[in-house]
Design an enzyme around this catalytic site. Structure first.
Site, short mmCIF file in Angstrom:
data_model
loop_
_atom_site.label_atom_id
_atom_site.label_comp_id
_atom_site.label_asym_id
_atom_site.label_seq_id
_atom_site.Cartn_x
_atom_site.Cartn_y
_atom_site.Cartn_z
N GLU A 257 0.89 -1.18 0.00
CA GLU A 257 0.00 0.00 0.00
C GLU A 257 0.92 1.21 0.00
OE1 GLU A 257 -3.22 0.06 -0.22
OE2 GLU A 257 -3.72 -2.03 0.14
N CYS A 291 -2.25 9.18 2.07
CA CYS A 291 -1.95 8.66 0.73
C CYS A 291 -3.07 8.98 -0.25
CB CYS A 291 -1.72 7.16 0.81
SG CYS A 291 -3.07 6.33 1.66
P1 NAP Z 1 8.29 5.21 4.65
O1 NAP Z 1 9.43 6.14 4.82
O2 NAP Z 1 8.26 4.38 3.43
O3 NAP Z 1 8.29 4.29 5.94
C1 NAP Z 1 7.28 3.34 6.18
C2 NAP Z 1 7.83 2.26 7.08
O4 NAP Z 1 8.87 1.57 6.37
C3 NAP Z 1 8.46 2.78 8.36
O5 NAP Z 1 8.16 1.87 9.40
C4 NAP Z 1 9.94 2.77 8.02
O6 NAP Z 1 10.78 2.70 9.14
C5 NAP Z 1 10.01 1.51 7.20
N1 NAP Z 1 11.22 1.38 6.40
C6 NAP Z 1 11.91 2.34 5.75
N2 NAP Z 1 13.00 1.79 5.14
C7 NAP Z 1 12.96 0.46 5.41
C8 NAP Z 1 13.80 -0.63 5.08
N3 NAP Z 1 14.91 -0.50 4.34
N4 NAP Z 1 13.47 -1.87 5.54
C9 NAP Z 1 12.37 -2.02 6.29
N5 NAP Z 1 11.55 -1.03 6.65
C10 NAP Z 1 11.83 0.20 6.20
O7 NAP Z 1 6.88 5.97 4.71
P2 NAP Z 1 6.37 6.99 5.81
O8 NAP Z 1 7.05 8.29 5.59
O9 NAP Z 1 6.41 6.38 7.16
O10 NAP Z 1 4.81 7.10 5.40
C11 NAP Z 1 4.36 7.91 4.40
C12 NAP Z 1 4.15 7.13 3.10
O11 NAP Z 1 3.21 6.08 3.34
C13 NAP Z 1 3.51 7.99 2.02
O12 NAP Z 1 4.13 7.72 0.80
C14 NAP Z 1 2.06 7.53 2.02
O13 NAP Z 1 1.38 7.74 0.81
C15 NAP Z 1 2.21 6.09 2.32
N6 NAP Z 1 0.95 5.52 2.83
C16 NAP Z 1 0.22 4.72 2.01
C17 NAP Z 1 -1.01 4.21 2.44
C18 NAP Z 1 -1.82 3.30 1.56
O14 NAP Z 1 -2.75 2.67 2.07
N7 NAP Z 1 -1.53 3.20 0.28
C19 NAP Z 1 -1.48 4.51 3.72
C20 NAP Z 1 -0.70 5.35 4.54
C21 NAP Z 1 0.52 5.85 4.07
P3 NAP Z 1 11.94 3.82 9.37
O15 NAP Z 1 11.23 5.13 9.40
O16 NAP Z 1 12.57 3.39 10.64
O17 NAP Z 1 12.88 3.77 8.21
#
Ligand code: NAP
Length: 489
Positions: A257, A291
């Protein structure tokens, strides 16, 4: 005021990981900040790779018994969890506002929305059926069964720290899977409080594990372990692509997602006041950090100026402030760096000749470094970053397009394909536009699309798979075919 001062049930404040039914402290500590004032509200230890391995081992052991528990008993335990979440909704909402700044009434809404997936999945888990099949062999019989896929690794973002966990875990647990969850470091408190309530609900040890700490270390275990059969990720497209690559080594199922860049199309026959209300509801919820947030308002020229005026009247009145204040409409962004990023996008649009109708500045002097003014841009070029990227802030832009073909082209001019909105009262336009645009979810005269009973998910680079409804439960099952040969009369 400390976190525990704000909670009725102080034992919901947990700062250790939850592995195999035990609270496990990690090394060092990552500070959790309140974005409204940048005060440290908690420090959570890092259990790292070793903790992730321990959790996967516990979930693997627990799967052997959990998969055999009847769906009716699993539903009973899930409903215990659901009731406990409702009973503790006030505290859970307080944790959300504290750790990510969400306006408190939106945080309360998130808790109820998140719990609705538990109720739905508890019921739906009882309806995971197979089918009988015709076969080419007259004396044979064939059928399918659906079985739980196994241990699921689940990595979640900070913007919905409660609901993004329940939206995955409820269907997975209902289907008979066990879970290892890695929450975002900004928002571990909501995840750990959910674990405490799952424990109280009677969900057995090892079935629901939460590991906090270093993302690449924990993510490396979840994507590479052959004991983990599926990775469910909600977050950015960039990280989703990385996890998908990592998961390829064990040919794991992935459910992704990811990000979005939603168009909000307003046709010249639409009710302009309703459309403007819709933009406000879709765009400024969670300070634009969703999102499915409406980023690009595409209006037909005949009504565009009227729509801009209606939006300006509303956006200029939105009040930014601390999520706990009763008159706040828009809370802080998650970090000060998020403010710098948004400000850069807006400055670039201004320099390129777009008109900043209202807002367009950081509110650091008035409110603190994590606040940005609700902003409306008119006349931005579709090639600018503010048009092409996921803004993730309280900023939207108005674009003009006349023909349906041009509107569809502009709406689809992005690698994303999550949510879109169309405002029109013409049923022909409803069909032509909703079939022409490439999005997983489309709201017609409706600014919000998510519900426990409906499929949530995107196309193109917005993801793979669906959460919610019967589809959400099916994602966590394997389809098995059985052929019984030689059934003679
Ligand atoms: P993110 O930077 O991609 O991080 C999401 C999760 O992934 C965090 O727990 C992060 O932990 C982890 N992560 C990052 N690098 C990783 C790696 N190499 N290995 C394993 N885990 C890793 O996203 P965010 O800034 O938290 O959230 C915003 C994004 O989520 C936006 O793009 C939004 O559109 C999307 N979103 C999508 C939906 C949907 O249903 N489509 C819903 C909500 C949000 P760390 O921070 O510790 O790196």
């Amino acid at each position: 005021m400390s976190v525990t001062d704000r909670l009725d049930d102080k034992s919901l404040f947990r700062t250790d990981s939850f592995i195999d039914g035990q609270w496990v402290s990690g090394e060092g500590g990552v500070d959790v900040l309140n974005p409204a004032n940048n005060a440290v509200i908690a420090t959570v230890g890092d259990v790292g790779e070793a903790g992730a391995r321990k959790a996967v081992a516990a979930a693997t052991r627990a799967f052997e018994s959990w998969k055999k528990v009847s769906p009716f008993e699993r539903a009973r335990l899930l409903m215990n969890w659901y009731k406990l979440i409702h009973e503790n909704a006030k505290d859970l909402a307080t944790l959300i506002t504290l750790e990510m700044g969400k306006v408190h009434k939106e945080a309360q809404g998130e808790v109820i929305y998140g719990a609705s997936f538990i109720e739905w999945s508890a019921e739906e888990g009882k309806r995971v059926h197979g089918e009988t099949l015709s076969t080419p062999f007259p004396s044979s019989r064939g059928w399918t069964i659906r079985q739980p896929i196994g241990v699921v690794g689940c990595i979640t973002p900070w913007n919905f720290p409660n609901a993004m966990i329940t939206r995955k875990c409820a269907p997975a647990l209902a289907a008979g899977c066990t879970m290892v969850i890695k929450p975002a470091p900004e928002t571990p408190l909501s995840a750990l409080a959910l674990a405490e309530l799952a424990r109280r609900a009677g969900i057995p040890d090892g079935v629901f594990n939460v590991v906090c700490g270093d993302a690449p270390a924990i993510g490396g275990v979840l994507t590479s372990s052959s004991d983990v059969r599926m990775v469910g990720f909600t977050g950015s497209t960039a990280v989703g692509k990385l996890l998908m690559k990592q998961a390829a080594s064990t040919v794991k199922r992935v459910a992704l997602e990811l990000g979005g860049n939603a168009p909000f199309i307003v046709m010249d026959d639409a009710d302009i006041e309703k459309a403007a209300d819709g933009v406000i509801a879709s765009k400024f919820r969670v300070s634009g950090q969703t999102c499915v947030s409406a980023n690009r308002i595409i209006a037909q020229p005949a009504i565009a100026d009227k729509l801009v005026a209606a939006l300006e009247a509303r956006i200029s009145k939105l009040k930014a402030g601390d999520g706990f204040a009763s008159d706040t409409d828009v809370g802080p962004l998650i970090h000060m760096t998020a403010v710098s990023r948004v400000d850069k996008l807006v400055s670039q649009a201004r320099e390129q000749g777009a008109r900043i109708v209202t807002g367009g500045k950081s509110l650091a002097d008035e409110l603190g470094g994590s606040f940005y003014a609700p902003t409306l841009i008119d006349g931005a070029d579709p090639s600018l970053d503010v048009s092409c990227s996921e803004i993730f802030g309280p900023v939207c832009s108005v674009y003009r397009a006349e023909s349906e073909a041009d509107i569809i082209k502009l709406a689809n001019d992005t690698p994303y394909g999550l949510a879109a909105y169309i405002y029109t009262n013409d049923v022909g336009r409803v069909h032509r536009l909703s079939e022409g645009i490439e999005y997983g979810m489309i709201g017609i005269n409706a600014p919000m699309v998510g519900a426990a009973s409906t499929p949530f998910g995107g196309v193109k680079e917005s993801g793979i798979g669906r959460e919610g409804g019967k589809w959400g439960v099916e994602e966590f099952t394997e389809l098995k075919y059985v052929l019984l040969g030689g059934v003679e009369g």
